[in-house]
Write an enzyme that holds these catalytic residues in place. Structure first.
Site, short mmCIF file in Angstrom:
data_model
loop_
_atom_site.label_atom_id
_atom_site.label_comp_id
_atom_site.label_asym_id
_atom_site.label_seq_id
_atom_site.Cartn_x
_atom_site.Cartn_y
_atom_site.Cartn_z
N HIS A 1 3.75 41.24 72.60
CA HIS A 1 2.58 40.77 71.83
C HIS A 1 1.59 41.92 71.66
O HIS A 1 0.90 42.30 72.61
CB HIS A 1 1.89 39.62 72.58
N HIS B 1 -0.99 44.19 68.49
CA HIS B 1 -1.57 44.23 67.14
C HIS B 1 -1.56 45.66 66.65
O HIS B 1 -2.08 46.55 67.32
CB HIS B 1 -3.02 43.71 67.15
N LYS C 1 4.32 32.34 64.38
CA LYS C 1 3.12 32.32 65.22
C LYS C 1 2.16 31.24 64.76
O LYS C 1 1.80 31.18 63.58
CB LYS C 1 2.44 33.70 65.12
N HIS D 1 -0.95 30.86 69.93
CA HIS D 1 -2.30 31.16 70.45
C HIS D 1 -2.85 29.80 70.90
O HIS D 1 -3.26 28.99 70.08
CB HIS D 1 -3.19 31.80 69.38
N HIS E 1 -0.60 35.26 75.80
CA HIS E 1 -1.76 35.64 76.61
C HIS E 1 -2.29 34.47 77.44
O HIS E 1 -3.44 34.05 77.28
CB HIS E 1 -2.88 36.26 75.77
N ASP F 1 -1.32 42.14 74.17
CA ASP F 1 -2.36 41.72 73.23
C ASP F 1 -3.34 42.86 72.96
O ASP F 1 -4.54 42.64 72.78
CB ASP F 1 -3.12 40.48 73.72
O1 DOR Z 1 -8.94 38.95 71.41
C1 DOR Z 1 -8.11 38.78 70.54
N1 DOR Z 1 -7.98 39.63 69.50
N2 DOR Z 1 -7.30 37.72 70.60
C2 DOR Z 1 -6.47 37.39 69.61
O2 DOR Z 1 -5.79 36.42 69.72
C3 DOR Z 1 -6.43 38.20 68.38
C4 DOR Z 1 -6.89 39.56 68.61
C5 DOR Z 1 -7.21 40.29 67.33
O3 DOR Z 1 -6.38 40.23 66.40
O4 DOR Z 1 -8.23 40.94 67.25
ZN ZN Z 2 -3.07 38.77 69.98
#
Ligand code: DOR
Ligand code: ZN
Length: 350
Positions: free
Chosen positions: A16, A18, A101, A138, A176, A249
């Protein structure tokens, strides 16, 4: 803590993370590529990844950002209430999508296209179950009168338990996991696993909220909780329980989007030191022998994918992580940036 000098583990995967897009993508993807063999990259872009066409374009952008790296990228489809289900099913069968997701609407960054009534996605969940693909969740419920610290519990009681009953064979990853309640649910139910981030095993709400402001670099969704939650998550991760695995995350935002108040975008950027932090946590818990199953075995097993063949080495040596990662137009605060770390990756035999 034992005084072990070095540890070799099977190369990890991050289930997981980004990667964002544009300049931010070009700045940060290398940090995940430095240790992982695979990254499961979240689809919550400004235009969410909802079709095979968008997924293929995003994959190309990521590959371009990575240049020569061999990192494999896995992308789940962002579930909305108006998906093209024919494209969705074909993309799952063709492995364009690893799964899908579920973002409840407005729970986090770029989730306004998410789901406000889970019944709307039952046809998509039917397809996931039939194709033996995974649902990533989520798990937070937002409603007036639901405290920010109780969102995970409400989601489990009011939404996840319904999904669990209606689709008993569907493989679910509760992403998470942030509370003892959530981790207990994962451990007690079938066909469900959970990812655990470093921050949920290192921080509590006291590290986020101060008298009249917040530390935006410790602010993420789900919000970090109490000591009892942190301890439960450490216990599940470090005990070797095969239902829990690595998902950082890591979620970078430019520091201009991180004012010290609740207007800050949620997200903690841990990619520059996440495996080092996990190692430190397992070391503190005298459980280094269970690090490898958490970082490199439980994840692929749950996703029905092969365990990596290569190894990485971590040595017990102090180093200080740069405060920030930056390029011409962007500056991102590194989680633990400016701090001393006790473990260091030294050798990547890819
Ligand atoms: O803190 C977070 N940031 N939690 C998430 O689920 C998404 C992520 C984001 O994309 O910034
Ligand atoms: Zn995330």
């Amino acid at each position: 803590m034992k005084t072990i000098k070095s540890i070799d583990i099977i190369q990890p995967d991050d289930w997981h993370t980004h990667f964002r897009e544009g300049d931010l993508l070009n700045l940060i993807s290398k940090f995940s590529a430095r240790v992982n063999n695979r990254c499961l990259v979240m689809p919550n872009l400004n235009t969410p990844i909802t079709t095979s066409k968008l997924a293929k374009k995003y994959l190309k952008d990521i590959k371009n950002s990575l240049q020569n790296s061999r990192l494999s990228i896995l992308i789940p489809c962002y579930l909305t209430n108006n998906l093209d289900l024919v494209d969705f099913e074909k993309s799952l069968i063709d492995n364009v999508f690893i799964g899908a997701k579920l973002y409840p609407s407005n729970v986090t960054t770029n989730s306004s296209f998410g789901i406000s009534n889970i019944e709307e996605i039952f046809p998509a969940l039917e397809i996931l179950q039939k194709t033996n693909k995974h649902l990533l969740i989520h798990g937070e419920k937002i409603r007036e009168n639901i405290d920010i610290f109780d969102r995970e519990k409400y989601f489990i009681d009011e939404e996840l338990s319904i999904i669990r009953r209606k689709f008993p064979d569907l493989k679910i990853v509760l992403e998470h996991v942030s509370s003892k309640y959530g981790a207990d649910f994962v451990s007690q139910n079938k066909n469900i696993a959970g990812t655990i981030t470093p921050q949920h095993m290192l921080l509590t709400k006291k590290d986020v909220f101060f008298d009249d402001q917040i530390n935006p670099h410790h602010y993420c969704m789900p919000i970090v909780k109490d000591e009892k939650d942190l301890i439960a998550l450490r216990n599940y991760a470090c005990s070797g329980n095969n239902k829990f695995f690595l998902g950082t995350d890591s979620a970078p935002h430019d520091i201009i989007d991180k004012p010290p108040n609740l207007k800050s975008k949620p997200g903690i950027f841990s990619a520059p030191c996440s495996i080092e932090l996990y190692t430190e946590i397992f070391d503190q818990e005298n459980s280094l022998e269970n690090l490898e199953s958490f970082s490199s075995i439980n994840g692929p097993n749950f996703y029905n994918l092969p365990v990596n063949k290569s190894k990485i080495r971590l040595i017990n040596q102090k180093w200080t992580l740069e405060e920030c990662s930056q390029s011409q137009n962007i500056k991102v605060k590194n989680f633990y940036g400016g701090n001393e770390l006790n473990w260091k990756v030294v050798n990547l035999n890819k």
